[in-house]
Design a protein around this motif. Structure first.
Motif, short mmCIF file in Angstrom:
data_model
loop_
_atom_site.label_atom_id
_atom_site.label_comp_id
_atom_site.label_asym_id
_atom_site.label_seq_id
_atom_site.Cartn_x
_atom_site.Cartn_y
_atom_site.Cartn_z
N ARG A 100 -6.64 -31.84 -28.76
CA ARG A 100 -5.90 -31.11 -27.71
C ARG A 100 -6.79 -30.87 -26.49
O ARG A 100 -6.36 -31.00 -25.34
N THR A 119 -13.92 -28.56 -16.33
CA THR A 119 -13.27 -27.26 -16.49
C THR A 119 -12.78 -27.02 -17.92
O THR A 119 -12.40 -25.90 -18.26
N VAL A 120 -12.75 -28.08 -18.70
CA VAL A 120 -12.24 -27.94 -20.08
C VAL A 120 -13.37 -27.38 -20.97
O VAL A 120 -14.49 -27.88 -20.92
N ILE A 170 -0.80 -30.75 -12.97
CA ILE A 170 -2.06 -30.37 -13.61
C ILE A 170 -2.48 -28.97 -13.16
O ILE A 170 -2.84 -28.11 -13.99
N ILE A 202 2.08 -42.15 -17.01
CA ILE A 202 2.30 -40.82 -17.59
C ILE A 202 2.81 -40.94 -19.03
O ILE A 202 2.35 -40.25 -19.94
N ALA A 259 -6.41 -32.40 -22.77
CA ALA A 259 -6.47 -31.55 -21.58
C ALA A 259 -7.48 -32.10 -20.58
O ALA A 259 -7.24 -32.09 -19.37
N TYR A 281 -6.09 -35.00 -18.34
CA TYR A 281 -5.11 -34.81 -17.26
C TYR A 281 -5.71 -35.30 -15.94
O TYR A 281 -5.04 -35.89 -15.12
N TRP A 282 -7.02 -35.00 -15.79
CA TRP A 282 -7.67 -35.36 -14.52
C TRP A 282 -7.86 -36.84 -14.38
O TRP A 282 -7.75 -37.40 -13.30
N PHE A 335 -2.92 -25.70 -15.47
CA PHE A 335 -4.17 -24.96 -15.56
C PHE A 335 -4.00 -23.50 -15.12
O PHE A 335 -4.63 -22.61 -15.68
#
Lengths: 461, 68
Positions: free
Chosen positions: A432, A326-327, B27, A32, A436, A439-440, B31
């Motif tokens: 950015r 999803t981004v 996460i 992380i 994002a 994250y996955w 979201f």
């Protein structure tokens, strides 16, 4: 690696300062922190360009020239021949026969380990490539024209190699299940069958095309070779930026399946006698109740478990890819799936190191000692005066093994994050959005790290 | 069927799953917040949600300059 006792759990760990599961938490924190550090400090793609620097012309000529290529190819063919002969004519005791350790330890583990540092070392020693090139040259000399080949089906990609990878591990772990493991004789026969298959495919599609796409060992070892710092292009040896060659690896269909198969088979082998043992026993009992014999039940049970591991690893990766979709601005699912496959290569290597490095260190003492002097294991030869050597298991302590395992997993996954972050910056130039999307992948990396540590902690007892 | 007597033996994996759940939970929460910001409740302001945060449409400032 079930054919030799103490393959993984050499001894129980002693005196760990914290419980084993806490290492998983610490590793997750490292990931992380690394993730946010990458987000803050790495805002442009850096690895897409190999920035390769050609090495000296004389050095390239010496290392890539015909004399050394012929010599390396001949060594490869000779050693394969020795392994096959030892398997057919030598002792059936698996730990005393040259064939098993040479094929399943020295080559199967050694090439990934060393190629990951230096580049693809298997290519010059590939016995099938060497034989195929000699056969092609012979054909050209006799027929007066180069052999004609069929075009390789693009959609097939590296799928034959992925299936072959599963097949090798199936042969090694599953076929030998229930007894002392796979016999040297069966290994030699399998090597001969595979040789015939590889040479036939080279005749049909061409040597280099088959080695690049379908030849299991070339594809598998070559994948790890992409991590290394040396490569060749246009007949010239070059030094490239570390990791940068991985970014162009997964452009061929089926590449993701190869790297997923690598992680899955290592997980399966690591877990079958540890974390998955009870589940496996339940499945085997169920199959026996259906009327299968003991050996068939065990083999089918392990086959199902191996396929489940493949499906599980693939599912985790695809969930990560699905999350990236999803981004806003994300490319297609298929493009993302292929575009991030190379980020799993360091994880596959980390799993290999974590599960097998101690096994490799121990077995190489046998390989370079008594197996080299007495390849047949019959006690009748002592070629180099080392037939009496024994393996020194005290060379690595149980705690040292554990710390190397943890370090390998953490470093491998941090490198995986780096590669994924770098690739995300290609698809999402806005850092950015790139962050994002990752994250996955962070979740995927944390999942693989914790899963790997869980497997090891149970195996090590 | 796995025997209950061995439940403790299997329970250890929960400790390994926990970090994964924490990350996945974070996460999903992130979201969800973003989604809420994108689609404010009916009657809300177009440029700010109920917590006063700016919507993504306002991420670029005058002359298209990206806001930090």
């Amino acid at each position: 690696m079930s054919f030799i006792p103490f393959a993984h759990a050499l001894a129980s760990r002693q005196d760990l300062p914290i419980p084993a599961w806490l290492f998983a938490w610490a590793a997750s924190i490292v990931l992380i922190v690394s993730f946010f550090a990458l987000s803050a400090a790495w805002r442009e793609p850096k690895l897409e360009d190999e920035r390769a620097r050609p090495l000296g012309e004389r050095l390239s000529g010496a290392l890539l020239g015909p004399p050394l290529q012929i010599l390396c190819g001949a060594i490869g063919v000779l050693l394969l021949g020795v392994a096959v002969y030892a398997g057919l004519e030598g002792t059936e005791a698996p730990d005393r026969n040259f064939a098993l350790t040479f094929l399943f330890v020295t080559c199967w583990l050694g090439f990934p380990f060393f190629s990951a540092v230096l580049g693809d070392l298997f290519r010059p020693f590939n016995p099938w490539r060497a034989a195929g090139r000699v056969a092609g040259a012979g054909f050209t000399a006799i027929a007066g024209q180069r052999p004609a080949h069929l075009p390789y089906p693009e959609r097939l990609g590296r799928w034959p190699a992925a299936v072959g990878l599963l097949g090798v591990v199936w042969l090694e772990v599953v076929y030998g299940a229930g007894g002392i493991g796979i016999e040297p004789h069966a290994t030699a026969v399998a090597a001969l069958v595979y040789s015939a298959y590889a040479l036939a495919m080279m005749a049909v599609f061409g040597v280099e095309v088959w080695c690049e796409r379908g030849e299991t060992f070339s594809v598998y070892f070559g994948m790890f070779g992409r991590l290394g710092i040396f490569g060749s292009r246009d007949g010239r040896l070059q030094r490239r930026r570390p990791l940068s060659a991985t970014t162009s690896w997964a452009t061929v269909p089926g590449s993701a399946a190869v790297v997923i198969a690598s992680i899955a088979t290592t997980s399966f082998d690591g877990g079958q006698e540890g974390a998955f043992k009870d589940a496996l026993e339940s499945v085997v009992e169920w199959l026996a109740d259906l009327g299968l014999g003991p050996t068939a039940s065990l083999r089918w049970g392990e086959t199902l478990l191996m396929l489940a591991c493949f499906a599980g690893v693939a599912l985790v990766y695809l969930l990560g890819v699905r999350g990236m979709r999803t981004v806003p601005g994300a490319p297609s699912f298929a493009k993302l799936r292929a575009g991030f496959a190379h980020t799993l290569i360091p994880i596959a290597l980390a799993y290999l190191v974590a599960h097998y490095f101690s096994f490799f260190v121990f077995q190489e003492q046998a390989q370079l000692g008594f197996l080299l002097s007495d390849p047949l294991g019959t006690g009748t030869t002592d070629l180099f005066g080392t037939a009496g050597w024994e393996i020194d298991y005290s060379i690595l302590s149980a705690n040292t093994i554990w710390y190397v395992q943890v370090a390998a997993l953490v470093i491998g996954h941090v490198i995986g994050l780096m590669l994924a972050h770098d690739r995300a910056l290609v698809y999402w130039p806005d850092y950015r959005k790139a962050t994002a999307s990752q994250y996955w992948m962070l979740a995927v990396m944390v999942a693989f790290t914790c899963f790997g540590l869980y497997l090891l902690s149970v195996s090590n007892g | 069927m796995l025997p209950l007597a061995h439940a403790g033996h299997y329970a250890i994996w929960v400790l390994y799953v926990l970090p994964v759940l924490v990350v996945v939970g974070a996460i999903l929460k992130s979201f969800a917040s973003q989604r809420q910001a994108n689609f404010p409740p009916a009657g809300g302001d177009d440029s700010e949600d109920s917590a006063g945060r700016q919507s993504p449409e306002s991420e670029t400032g005058p002359a298209g300059r990206t806001l930090p």
